[in-house]
Design a protein around this motif. Structure first.
Motif, PDB file in Angstrom:
ATOM      1  N   LEU A 177       0.615  -1.037   0.044  1.00  0.00           N
ATOM      2  CA  LEU A 177      -0.234   0.110  -0.350  1.00  0.00           C
ATOM      3  C   LEU A 177       0.562   1.058  -0.403  1.00  0.00           C
ATOM      4  O   LEU A 177       0.491   2.192  -0.748  1.00  0.00           O
ATOM      5  CB  LEU A 177      -1.074   0.150   1.228  1.00  0.00           C
ATOM      6  N   SER A 178       1.969   1.358   0.753  1.00  0.00           N
ATOM      7  CA  SER A 178       2.583   2.561   0.626  1.00  0.00           C
ATOM      8  C   SER A 178       3.190   3.142  -0.343  1.00  0.00           C
ATOM      9  O   SER A 178       3.419   4.231  -1.035  1.00  0.00           O
ATOM     10  CB  SER A 178       3.865   2.139   2.230  1.00  0.00           C
ATOM     11  N   SER A 179       4.118   1.526  -1.054  1.00  0.00           N
ATOM     12  CA  SER A 179       4.973   2.068  -2.425  1.00  0.00           C
ATOM     13  C   SER A 179       3.425   2.318  -4.079  1.00  0.00           C
ATOM     14  O   SER A 179       3.255   2.984  -4.180  1.00  0.00           O
ATOM     15  CB  SER A 179       5.006   0.758  -2.650  1.00  0.00           C
ATOM     16  N   ILE A 180       1.832   2.320  -3.122  1.00  0.00           N
ATOM     17  CA  ILE A 180       0.895   2.239  -4.148  1.00  0.00           C
ATOM     18  C   ILE A 180       0.324   3.659  -4.117  1.00  0.00           C
ATOM     19  O   ILE A 180       0.561   4.026  -5.071  1.00  0.00           O
ATOM     20  CB  ILE A 180       0.112   1.812  -3.899  1.00  0.00           C
ATOM     21  N   GLN A 181       0.404   4.026  -2.850  1.00  0.00           N
ATOM     22  CA  GLN A 181       0.286   5.983  -2.488  1.00  0.00           C
ATOM     23  C   GLN A 181       1.502   6.384  -3.249  1.00  0.00           C
ATOM     24  O   GLN A 181       1.085   7.385  -3.503  1.00  0.00           O
ATOM     25  CB  GLN A 181       0.348   5.361  -1.052  1.00  0.00           C
ATOM     26  N   ALA A 182       2.466   6.159  -2.914  1.00  0.00           N
ATOM     27  CA  ALA A 182       3.528   6.681  -3.218  1.00  0.00           C
ATOM     28  C   ALA A 182       4.060   7.036  -4.715  1.00  0.00           C
ATOM     29  O   ALA A 182       4.017   7.685  -5.284  1.00  0.00           O
ATOM     30  CB  ALA A 182       5.074   6.429  -2.759  1.00  0.00           C
ATOM     31  N   GLY A 183       3.868   5.588  -5.953  1.00  0.00           N
ATOM     32  CA  GLY A 183       3.424   5.265  -6.758  1.00  0.00           C
ATOM     33  C   GLY A 183       3.089   7.285  -7.435  1.00  0.00           C
ATOM     34  O   GLY A 183       2.534   6.952  -8.807  1.00  0.00           O
ATOM     35  N   LEU A 184       2.272   6.448  -7.230  1.00  0.00           N
ATOM     36  CA  LEU A 184       0.441   7.127  -7.579  1.00  0.00           C
ATOM     37  C   LEU A 184       0.388   8.799  -7.047  1.00  0.00           C
ATOM     38  O   LEU A 184       0.518   9.637  -7.262  1.00  0.00           O
ATOM     39  CB  LEU A 184      -0.989   6.731  -7.204  1.00  0.00           C
ATOM     40  N   ARG A 185       0.866   9.495  -5.737  1.00  0.00           N
ATOM     41  CA  ARG A 185       1.074  10.815  -5.784  1.00  0.00           C
ATOM     42  C   ARG A 185       2.601  11.346  -6.944  1.00  0.00           C
ATOM     43  O   ARG A 185       2.264  11.755  -7.383  1.00  0.00           O
ATOM     44  CB  ARG A 185       2.108  10.540  -4.480  1.00  0.00           C
ATOM     45  N   ALA A 186       3.216  10.703  -7.110  1.00  0.00           N
ATOM     46  CA  ALA A 186       4.908  10.880  -7.075  1.00  0.00           C
ATOM     47  C   ALA A 186       4.307  10.799  -9.459  1.00  0.00           C
ATOM     48  O   ALA A 186       4.327  11.905  -9.733  1.00  0.00           O
ATOM     49  CB  ALA A 186       5.893  10.065  -7.571  1.00  0.00           C
ATOM     50  N   ALA A 187       2.720  10.598  -9.749  1.00  0.00           N
ATOM     51  CA  ALA A 187       2.260  10.304 -10.948  1.00  0.00           C
ATOM     52  C   ALA A 187       1.877  11.483 -11.112  1.00  0.00           C
ATOM     53  O   ALA A 187       0.841  12.083 -12.384  1.00  0.00           O
ATOM     54  CB  ALA A 187       1.695   9.060 -10.854  1.00  0.00           C
TER      55      ALA A 187
END
Lengths: 255, 255
Positions: A177-187
């Motif tokens: 979840l943390s990496s999904i959240q970070a990935g979509l925020r960075a996107a």
């Protein structure tokens, strides 16, 4: 003497509630002498078995009791060659992240008869039950179903997915979840983008978390949300009508 | 004296074959005194009606006999207020391009009880029947369901969709095949990218065209493919096992 080969039904049982089975799935289940059943399938499905049906659990989830794919494949082929009708039963749909395509290919390469019966996928059913219309035309052009878990352990291309403007429904993402959240925020998706987690969709212990992308990982952890669950990210999540969601959102803000 | 309000079941009947109805859909159909049925629903569904059920066709497809959405909404509300159980029946799933979200919102705003029963969507069923595993993990991370038809008549962002690497399943695109083909080619997808059209999925007159993106519009036109149909674009289409597909592909090359 060779027996006339049987047949393999590859059946999507839908999520949770056995009432979500199709009529065709129920017919196929009632024709089979052998069932090979995944972990996530509701045990109540046994009510549709012929008397004397051999029911074998072949779950593949983590832990020491998982069954290798190759073993399941050989089991299907063996029973079919004995002339038996086999029901291979999966949660959700066999062709959406269910490896159904691989099992079909294995069986067809060996000249065995296989027929797929589609089932409802947990992402669609879970979102609908939470009041989230995945493709509401005021908000989006469509919906993308994606798995966070790849064979090569790579991440999905979150930038490309976010750029589509489609609602995202993410499978097998609860440990990331943390990496999904970070990935979509960075996107470029804003922290305020509505997001939801639907755990054990359509089962008696279904739980729904409605939150925002910025709070997704934290709230899911606080609430103890875990697999099996789907994650939904997109403007349509703002339409969620789940009461528990309101409570949890409020609670997280006050915490 | 006010009657106790009834209830509205918003039911996805799946595509074509009535055997693709869920058990829950069949139960809901059997509880309803009034049915409001879309054009694309198989008329054989009538076998699940209570004796005396009022069955009203409310198709919305092109031509002069379409029924405005507002009229359908008012009809649902009126019967429910009379204390009747209403089944609003759509082809496929009501929440995937079915305007189900809008109908739910309309009814809930008026304090009426509505429950959605998901159905199988034509894109999934059609692809499966053609032997196309939409999310085969050797080829893709997922699948995007998108409509080519938007309220504002804009085009989908083909560049963003192509960049995801997900299999694309395109609804309501048959009148726009040339622009879909051009948009995806301009987005960098090669002419050789496998593509398919599945017309009237799971109905007795289902047809499947398996071709390539570069030949998509031309072959669909030559074959007379038309709505209702879904378009599938992606590497997984190469796995299609449809015999007619082979014939058509060969024929197009020789033409």
């Amino acid at each position: 003497m060779m027996k006339t080969p049987g047949k393999i039904w590859l059946i999507g049982a839908g999520p949770g509630d056995v009432e979500l089975l199709t009529l065709k799935a129920v017919r196929a289940l009632g024709e089979a002498q052998v069932w090979l059943v995944d972990d996530l399938v509701n045990p109540e499905i046994a009510q549709f078995a012929l008397p004397g049906t051999r029911i074998i659990g072949v779950g593949k989830r983590g832990g020491c009791r998982s069954t290798p794919q190759g073993f399941i494949n050989r089991l299907m082929a063996r029973y079919a060659r004995q002339g038996q009708v086999v029901a291979r039963i999966k949660g959700g749909d066999a062709m959406l992240f269910g490896r159904g395509g691989e099992e079909v290919a294995y069986l067809q390469e060996r000249g065995l008869s296989v027929e797929v019966v589609n089932g409802l996928t947990s992402g669609l059913v879970g979102a609908t039950r939470a009041g989230i219309p995945l493709t509401h035309r005021d908000y989006t052009r469509g919906v993308t179903f994606v798995t966070a878990h790849a064979q090569d352990h790579s991440e999905p291309d979150w930038a490309a997915l976010a750029a589509t403007g489609t609602t995202l429904v993410i499978y097998m993402g609860m440990s990331r979840l943390s990496s999904i959240q970070a990935g979509l925020r960075a996107a470029g998706l804003p922290a305020e983008m509505p997001a939801a987690v639907i755990e054990r969709a359509a089962s008696p212990d279904e739980r729904v978390l409605v939150t925002s992308l910025g709070l997704l990982a934290r709230e899911a952890q606080l609430g103890g949300y875990a697999s099996p669950a789907v994650i939904v990210v997109g403007e349509v999540v703002a339409l969620a009508t789940v009461r528990e969601a309101e409570l949890r959102r409020c609670w997280a803000r006050c915490a």
